[in-house]
Scaffold this active site. Structure first.
Site, PDB file in Angstrom:
ATOM      1  N   GLY A  12      66.671   0.597  27.866  1.00 45.20           N
ATOM      2  CA  GLY A  12      66.620  -0.738  27.911  1.00 45.20           C
ATOM      3  C   GLY A  12      65.197  -1.200  28.095  1.00 45.20           C
ATOM      4  O   GLY A  12      64.226  -0.519  27.782  1.00 45.20           O
ATOM      5  N   ASN A  13      64.639  -2.694  28.011  1.00 43.92           N
ATOM      6  CA  ASN A  13      63.556  -3.463  28.386  1.00 43.92           C
ATOM      7  C   ASN A  13      63.359  -2.354  29.663  1.00 43.92           C
ATOM      8  O   ASN A  13      61.947  -3.021  29.603  1.00 43.92           O
ATOM      9  CB  ASN A  13      63.714  -4.398  28.146  1.00 43.92           C
ATOM     10  CG  ASN A  13      64.146  -5.209  26.500  1.00 43.92           C
ATOM     11  OD1 ASN A  13      63.771  -4.683  25.867  1.00 43.92           O
ATOM     12  ND2 ASN A  13      64.160  -6.359  26.690  1.00 43.92           N
ATOM     13  N   CYS A 130      65.349 -11.327  38.286  1.00 43.04           N
ATOM     14  CA  CYS A 130      63.834 -11.709  38.080  1.00 43.04           C
ATOM     15  C   CYS A 130      63.393 -13.119  38.443  1.00 43.04           C
ATOM     16  O   CYS A 130      62.420 -13.517  38.710  1.00 43.04           O
ATOM     17  CB  CYS A 130      64.219 -11.663  36.393  1.00 43.04           C
ATOM     18  SG  CYS A 130      64.861 -12.767  35.992  1.00 43.04           S
ATOM     19  N   GLN A 157      63.783 -19.391  31.444  1.00 41.94           N
ATOM     20  CA  GLN A 157      63.924 -18.157  31.643  1.00 41.94           C
ATOM     21  C   GLN A 157      64.249 -17.372  29.867  1.00 41.94           C
ATOM     22  O   GLN A 157      64.119 -17.698  29.249  1.00 41.94           O
ATOM     23  CB  GLN A 157      65.179 -18.333  32.219  1.00 41.94           C
ATOM     24  CG  GLN A 157      65.581 -18.423  33.716  1.00 41.94           C
ATOM     25  CD  GLN A 157      65.992 -18.081  34.352  1.00 41.94           C
ATOM     26  OE1 GLN A 157      66.524 -18.545  35.645  1.00 41.94           O
ATOM     27  NE2 GLN A 157      66.498 -16.701  34.045  1.00 41.94           N
ATOM     28  N   LYS A 214      72.805 -17.176  42.101  1.00 38.70           N
ATOM     29  CA  LYS A 214      71.909 -16.004  42.849  1.00 38.70           C
ATOM     30  C   LYS A 214      70.222 -16.641  43.310  1.00 38.70           C
ATOM     31  O   LYS A 214      70.207 -16.127  44.487  1.00 38.70           O
ATOM     32  CB  LYS A 214      71.498 -14.723  41.526  1.00 38.70           C
ATOM     33  CG  LYS A 214      73.010 -14.051  40.104  1.00 38.70           C
ATOM     34  CD  LYS A 214      72.417 -14.049  39.785  1.00 38.70           C
ATOM     35  CE  LYS A 214      73.795 -13.133  38.752  1.00 38.70           C
ATOM     36  NZ  LYS A 214      73.221 -11.852  37.396  1.00 38.70           N
ATOM     37  N   HIS A 242      58.949 -16.496  32.498  1.00 32.91           N
ATOM     38  CA  HIS A 242      59.859 -16.418  33.080  1.00 32.91           C
ATOM     39  C   HIS A 242      59.062 -17.608  34.075  1.00 32.91           C
ATOM     40  O   HIS A 242      57.981 -17.394  34.312  1.00 32.91           O
ATOM     41  CB  HIS A 242      61.257 -16.628  34.281  1.00 32.91           C
ATOM     42  CG  HIS A 242      61.690 -15.388  33.336  1.00 32.91           C
ATOM     43  ND1 HIS A 242      62.222 -14.997  32.694  1.00 32.91           N
ATOM     44  CD2 HIS A 242      63.077 -14.906  34.820  1.00 32.91           C
ATOM     45  CE1 HIS A 242      63.780 -14.835  32.267  1.00 32.91           C
ATOM     46  NE2 HIS A 242      63.999 -14.464  33.468  1.00 32.91           N
TER      47      HIS A 242
END
Length: 344
Positions: A12-13, A130, A157, A214, A242
């Site tokens: 994944g990234n 993040c 974001q 979050k 972001h």
């Protein structure tokens, strides 16, 4: 003797960024193993000047592995992190699965590295959201100086925060608009190309999204539960990094000049703040960088002891992969973890 490190979600990234950053920073690993689901078995990923073949998580024995960097989503983390931890391997998890567990430390090394000692209860350490990671890096030194009472943050974001498919959707939609092809939405609820979407993650009963919740919950856990914080999270047509517009109300007076000086000296922060054309940071410029960048520091005259700041960071690095590896470095540098090979 070095450590044995496994990367779960290596295709994944964030997993690929983890491999790159481990190599860049010269992490003391004698062996690095790339893991993913069975369907990715045999895929090749880069680690420095080497190529690793991805192995299946389901078949891997963690009994001789020291650190597991996990970026495979909440469901995988819920199932596998306890199993891996029970084999004596410390899991540093990038998902939200363990962030709110009282027995799992939620760590941003520049902010609350001392809390890492709690990892031994479950052998799990959580990486924050993040947006939270870059926010608390900027807030911590200001909180120490003047005591933060309230924060209002709006996040902008990038699509990489939603994965590779989201990045592909932005690219494909942008191309379709230029050639007058139909625009298809599959990953996002509305068109993302040349648009903004004030909706990240699922909606909750109070009208906030899970992403906004979050940021609020994690900032309190990492920084100070007494801070009042409200958030609006927006997806923007940017590939990486972001951005955040942050309004802060303090308990004690603090000027913009004082804040600028404090942030210039703060770990992980880089201030670019000239009151002129181009004298600020943008997400494009921070892609591939490790620092949390801060610009547009100015006083807010509408509240007592108020400041506004603009915060930008690469969400794949400081917001995810870099922070996880910095956590691993804290374990190593504080001698909280002995390599299993050495112990044997």
């Amino acid at each position: 003797m070095g450590y044995k490190v496994a990367i779960v979600g290596a295709t994944g990234n964030v997993g690929r960024e983890m491999l790159d950053i481990l190599a860049e920073r010269g992490f003391p690993a004698d062996e690095v193993v790339a893991l993913a689901s069975r369907r990715s078995q045999g895929t090749e990923v880069s680690f420095g000047d080497r190529t690793l073949k991805v192995q299946a998580l389901e078949n891997y024995d963690f009994s001789d592995t020291d650190i597991c960097l996990m970026s495979a989503g909440g469901n995988v983390a819920k199932e596998w992190a306890p199993k891996i931890g029970a084999q004596g391997c410390v899991v540093i998890d990038n998902s939200s699965a363990w962030r709110y567990d009282a027995d799992v430390p939620l760590i941003v090394p520049e902010v609350n590295a001392d809390a890492i000692t709690g990892f031994s209860r479950k052998n799990i350490i959580a990486n924050p959201n993040c947006s939270t990671a870059q926010l608390v890096v900027a807030l911590k030194p200001l909180h120490d100086a003047a005591g933060i009472r309230r924060v209002v943050v709006s996040t902008y974001q990038s699509v990489s925060g939603a994965g590779k498919e989201a990045m592909e959707e932005l690219f494909n939609q942008t191309r379709a608009i230029f050639v007058n092809d139909p625009v298809e939405n599959t990953k996002f609820t509305k068109r993302i190309a040349f648009n903004l979407i004030p909706h990240i993650d699922v909606f909750m009963e109070d009208g906030y999204t899970k992403e906004e919740w979050k940021v609020m919950a994690e900032t309190k856990k990492i920084l100070d539960p007494k801070i009042k914080l409200t958030c609006t999270a927006v997806r923007v047509p940017v590939f990486i990094s972001h951005s955040e517009s942050v309004n802060i109300e303090f308990e004690r007076p603090i000027t913009a000049d004082e804040a600028r000086d404090i942030l210039r000296e703060a770990p992980g922060c880089l201030v670019i703040d000239k009151r002129e054309d181009g004298g600020y940071i943008t997400p494009y410029e921070t892609a591939g960088e490790d620092a949390t960048y801060i610009s547009r520091i100015r006083e807010d005259a509408t509240v007592e002891n108020g400041l506004n700041i603009w915060v930008v960071a690469d969400n794949l690095r400081k917001g995810a992969a870099l922070n996880a590896i910095q956590i691993a470095e804290v374990l190593v540098n504080r001698r909280l973890l002995t390599p299993k090979k050495q112990a044997a």
